[in-house]
Design an enzyme around this catalytic site. Structure first.
Site, PDB file in Angstrom:
ATOM      1  N   LYS A 174       0.873  -1.179   0.000  1.00  0.00           N
ATOM      2  CA  LYS A 174       0.000   0.000   0.000  1.00  0.00           C
ATOM      3  C   LYS A 174       0.909   1.227   0.000  1.00  0.00           C
ATOM      4  CE  LYS A 174      -1.452   2.879   2.861  1.00  0.00           C
ATOM      5  NZ  LYS A 174      -1.353   4.056   1.972  1.00  0.00           N
ATOM      6  N   GLU A 252      10.236   0.803  10.324  1.00  0.00           N
ATOM      7  CA  GLU A 252      11.244   1.855  10.095  1.00  0.00           C
ATOM      8  C   GLU A 252      10.531   3.166  10.366  1.00  0.00           C
ATOM      9  OE1 GLU A 252      14.398   1.552   9.274  1.00  0.00           O
ATOM     10  OE2 GLU A 252      14.565  -0.523   8.641  1.00  0.00           O
ATOM     11  N   CYS A 286      13.975  10.696   7.142  1.00  0.00           N
ATOM     12  CA  CYS A 286      14.014  10.238   8.528  1.00  0.00           C
ATOM     13  C   CYS A 286      15.420  10.312   9.092  1.00  0.00           C
ATOM     14  CB  CYS A 286      13.492   8.815   8.595  1.00  0.00           C
ATOM     15  SG  CYS A 286      14.319   7.753   7.415  1.00  0.00           S
ATOM     16  N   GLU A 383      10.711  15.754  15.481  1.00  0.00           N
ATOM     17  CA  GLU A 383      11.225  15.641  14.115  1.00  0.00           C
ATOM     18  C   GLU A 383      10.680  16.828  13.310  1.00  0.00           C
ATOM     19  OE1 GLU A 383       9.673  12.171  12.101  1.00  0.00           O
ATOM     20  OE2 GLU A 383      11.626  11.765  11.200  1.00  0.00           O
TER      21      GLU A 383
END
Ligand code: NAP
Length: 481
Positions: A174, A252, A286, A383
């Site tokens: 997906k 992850e 990331c 983040e």
């Protein structure tokens, strides 16, 4: 350049449409570039069933036979690199040079795992009884499912599909709603390469994401689930996988990478590394350095050099020559970055360069360097996912490591030093899955990529990446004597 692409989903070797479609946008212009099927849970179930049917003959092939098909897929990706890069830029916004880098990086996972699966060795274990012999077999896990993010529309797919197919598994993917076209281009090339129907399925969805996710996490036919995305969603999906059917899980997730510059560093190298790490994909990776920790003695000199380098970065649509900073993915991302910078400046930080939205367009943010950032500010604790480099001062190695580790995340970390003993000490003490010394970018297909703490579970790439798609079966041979 006009780019050709498929805009239907791909299930069981068939291009599948749907009554309802969702729009895919170019983040540089907010123009609609395609409409893609908004599939639902029943379509995900059909994809899982197809993957389940396709599995036995594929798993029965030798690794060399599978490698031949995967190599054909890799060759087609390389031949089509410019189009793949164009699609990555079109729907993801990444500058074209970076997009070409991602396309080559993404293709490399297919080549690497095609080769690596030929070396999926089991072991012979010294026996504990004269009448017995012990061995282990490496076998494909089974049907796999994957959910991927928009910031690497191609590579986050190939580093899951590559090892899955090479190991003898099938996979249902997906892709994110923002960047489904690159995923569909991969399906188109898989079909051309002769990847059998049902082995690589792409279920596009927007309004049914949670329902499709539920099928992939909870179906008893799916034996392995691999997710790349935010920590919040990863935790939820990981729990659903284990709570429902105890499937294998790889996660992850998000990062909050520190980049440490010690007073003994080569400052020019550190500036180059910091720019490469922080401003890649406009800060939307990331592993981007999230916060830059600088030793007191060189803080002013480093800040000035970094601000000067960042001032030179060219902002604009990714398909224009020389552009280094593209748009952010959507309006929500721009708002978040604006708020975080506002929080820092409100708390006493100073923008040495940038600090606001860019005039290049609605979703562009100026490359920014913030000085006098404190540990409490959001730019240190969260983040950022935008082109903003917060600078934090430290006075000792211990303090630097303590600030670096003061986060629930542990994906990437970077530091710059010329002291060999310090390089060892800090590499060992930093809590991260990946540490890079004196360099800001390092990802490739041969290394084990992944995080510790809330940055995830498992590794992608390298020999470790194949293990994630293999079961180790122990076999006892008795009655030998
Ligand atoms: P996200 O919101 O978690 O989305 C990632 C994927 O999860 C998308 O395909 C999304 O689909 C899907 N998703 C969202 N909610 C879901 C649900 N309830 N059920 C099933 N699927 C669901 O993350 P993002 O904002 O797109 O990506 C950025 C994040 O990814 C950052 O935190 C970044 O650090 C992380 N990331 C990590 C790595 C790594 O290797 N560690 C690499 C790249 C990115 P829709 O698009 O349909 O919402």
């Amino acid at each position: 350049m006009t780019l050709s692409f498929r805009s239907d989903a791909y299930i069981d070797g068939q291009w599948r449409t749907a009554a309802r479609r969702f729009k895919v946008y170019n983040p540089a212009t907010q123009k609609v570039v395609a409409e893609v099927p908004d599939l639902a849970a029943a379509d995900a179930e059909a994809a899982v069933a197809a993957a389940h049917r396709a599995l036995p003959p594929w798993a029965a092939k030798t690794a060399k036979e599978r490698a031949a098909i995967l190599t054909a897929w890799f060759d087609l990706m390389i031949a089509d690199l410019d189009r793949l890069a164009g699609l990555i830029t079109l729907e993801g916004g990444k500058p074209l040079t970076e997009a070409k880098g991602e396309a080559a990086y993404g293709a490399a996972f297919i080549e690497w795992f095609a080769e690596e699966a030929k070396r999926a060795y089991g072991r012979t274990i010294p026996t504990t009884a004269a009448s017995r012999r012990y061995i282990t077999l490496k076998q494909p896990v089974g049907v796999c499912a994957a959910i991927t993010p928009w910031n690497f529309p191609m590579a986050m797919i190939t580093r899951k599909a590559g090892p899955a197919l090479a190991a003898g598994c099938s996979i249902v993917l997906k892709p994110p709603h923002q960047t489904p076209l690159t995923a569909l281009a991969l399906a188109e090339l898989a079909e051309k390469a002769g990847v059998p129907a049902g082995l690589f399925n792409v279920v596009t969805t927007d309004t049914h994401t949670a329902d499709v996710g539920r099928v992939l996490c909870e179906s008893p036919l799916v034996r392995k689930f691999s997710f790349t995305g935010s920590t919040a969603i990863g935790k939820k999906l990981g729990a659903a996988c284990v709570g429902s059917t105890v499937k294998r899980v790889s996660l992850e997730l998000g990062g909050n990478a520190p980049l440490l510059v010690f007073a003994d560093a080569d400052l020019d190298l550190a500036v180059k590394g910091a720019v490469a790490s922080k401003f890649r994909n406009a800060g939307q990776t990331c592993v981007c350095a999230n916060r830059i920790l600088v030793e007191h003695a060189i803080y002013d000199a480093f800040s000035a050099k970094l601000a000067e380098a960042v001032r030179q970065l060219k902002v604009g649509p990714g398909d224009q020559p020389g552009v280094e900073i593209g748009p952010l993915i959507d309006e929500k991302a721009i708002q978040k970055v604006t708020e975080m910078v506002g929080d820092a400046i409100g708390g006493g930080a100073k923008a040495l360069v940038g600090g606001a939205r860019s005039e290049a367009g609605a979703q562009f943010f100026q490359p920014t360097v913030l000085a006098d950032v404190t540990r409490q500010m959001r730019v240190n604790t969260e983040e950022i996912f935008g082109p903003v480099a917060p600078l934090i001062r430290f006075r000792s190695e211990d303090e630097a490591v303590a600030i670096a580790n003061d986060t629930p995340f542990g994906l990437a970390a970077y530091f710059f030093t010329r002291d060999i003993a310090r390089a060892w000490r800090v590499a060992e003490r930093i809590e991260a899955g990946m540490v890079s010394i004196n360099e800001g970018v390092y990802s490739n297909e041969v290394i084990p990529f992944g995080g510790v703490k809330e940055s995830g579970l498992g590794r992608e790439g390298g020999v470790e990446g194949l293990e994630e798609y293999l079961e180790t079966k122990f076999v006892n041979f008795g009655g030998v004597a």
